[in-house]
Design a protein around this motif. Structure first.
Motif, mmCIF file in Angstrom:
data_model
loop_
_atom_site.group_PDB
_atom_site.id
_atom_site.type_symbol
_atom_site.label_atom_id
_atom_site.label_comp_id
_atom_site.label_asym_id
_atom_site.label_seq_id
_atom_site.Cartn_x
_atom_site.Cartn_y
_atom_site.Cartn_z
ATOM 1 N N ARG A 151 0.805 -1.251 -0.017
ATOM 2 C CA ARG A 151 0.030 0.042 0.041
ATOM 3 C C ARG A 151 0.839 1.395 0.040
ATOM 4 O O ARG A 151 0.607 2.346 -0.778
ATOM 5 N N ASP A 152 1.920 1.250 0.912
ATOM 6 C CA ASP A 152 2.581 2.552 0.994
ATOM 7 C C ASP A 152 3.494 2.621 -0.533
ATOM 8 O O ASP A 152 3.564 3.549 -0.824
ATOM 9 N N GLU A 153 3.874 1.605 -1.186
ATOM 10 C CA GLU A 153 4.469 1.727 -2.347
ATOM 11 C C GLU A 153 3.618 2.098 -3.530
ATOM 12 O O GLU A 153 3.971 2.663 -4.243
ATOM 13 N N TRP A 154 2.333 1.589 -3.343
ATOM 14 C CA TRP A 154 1.432 1.972 -4.418
ATOM 15 C C TRP A 154 0.939 3.514 -4.318
ATOM 16 O O TRP A 154 0.889 4.356 -5.121
ATOM 17 N N ALA A 155 1.092 4.167 -2.953
ATOM 18 C CA ALA A 155 0.709 5.501 -2.448
ATOM 19 C C ALA A 155 1.738 6.502 -3.143
ATOM 20 O O ALA A 155 1.573 7.299 -3.686
ATOM 21 N N ARG A 156 2.914 5.658 -3.073
ATOM 22 C CA ARG A 156 4.324 6.614 -3.466
ATOM 23 C C ARG A 156 4.412 6.845 -4.850
ATOM 24 O O ARG A 156 4.492 7.565 -5.714
ATOM 25 N N LEU A 157 3.932 5.481 -5.628
ATOM 26 C CA LEU A 157 3.928 5.579 -6.857
ATOM 27 C C LEU A 157 2.809 6.324 -7.702
ATOM 28 O O LEU A 157 3.038 7.055 -8.688
#
Length: 218
Positions: A164-170
């Motif tokens: 989720r954190d990676e998706w938000a960053r992307l």
């Protein structure tokens, strides 16, 4: 059958036949257009007839026979134009497009020969480029939305939170890249393109203003 009755029957048959008459035209073209028998003739994007034959006419010229429903083409006057181009409804095929002329002009007579021209493809496929760009954005948006939907179904865990954190960053990077691209296009690219287009228009006007050379006589 009495002569009078025979005459009446013949007149009725003649009138009914006239109501079904087609307007037959011969389209004269200077070059190979790709037309084939069965290609459509359209008026205001509505089919009104078809190409019945195509034949060579010597010196790289061609003649196409057109059969048109006469009651549907009252705008096919002597000032009408005929363009041959791609048929958007039948990929790989061509069509004849009738551009209506002056409605006050005389109608084309059955059997008349008309000049046609081949519709040229645009020099710069701007519409195709914009369509590809839009499709690319749509694919990216679908990927983002699909991932968001999938991640919601994953049970809570450290690994799921990391995703989720990676998706938000992307997603944040995508949004910032889109904003930067739009700003760069508006600030840098559009003024440059507008200036270059203006320069081309000025060169074109200068070219049109040049006197044309008279053909030499032998």
């Amino acid at each position: 059958m009495p002569i009078r009755h025979t005459f009446i029957v013949a007149l009725i048959v003649l009138l009914l036949g006239c109501g079904r008459d087609e307007l037959n035209l011969t389209l004269q073209l200077d070059g190979l257009s790709g037309l084939q028998p069965g290609d459509t003739v359209v008026l205001r994007n509505q089919p009104v007839g078809e190409v019945t034959a195509v034949e060579a006419a010597g010196q790289s010229g061609y003649l196409a026979k057109l059969a048109i429903e006469s009651e549907l083409v009252p705008e096919a006057t002597q000032s009408a134009r005929f363009l041959v181009g791609e048929d958007p409804d039948n990929p790989g095929r061509r069509r004849v497009e009738i551009l209506p002329g002056d409605p006050d002009d005389a109608l084309l007579a059955d059997g008349a020969t008309v000049r046609g021209s081949i519709k040229q493809a645009p020099l710069f496929p701007l519409e195709e480029i914009l369509r590809s760009f839009t499709e690319g954005l749509g694919i990216l948006r679908d990927q983002v939305e699909r991932f968001e939907s999938d991640i919601r179904r994953v049970p809570e865990s450290e690994e799921a939170q990391r995703l989720r954190d990676e998706w938000a960053r992307l997603l944040d990077e995508i949004q910032r890249a889109q904003a930067a691209t739009e700003e760069s296009v508006k600030r840098d690219l559009l003024p440059k393109l507008q200036q270059e287009l203006q320069d081309l228009e000025e060169e074109l006007r200068a070219l049109e203003a040049r006197p044309r050379n008279k053909p030499q006589t032998i």
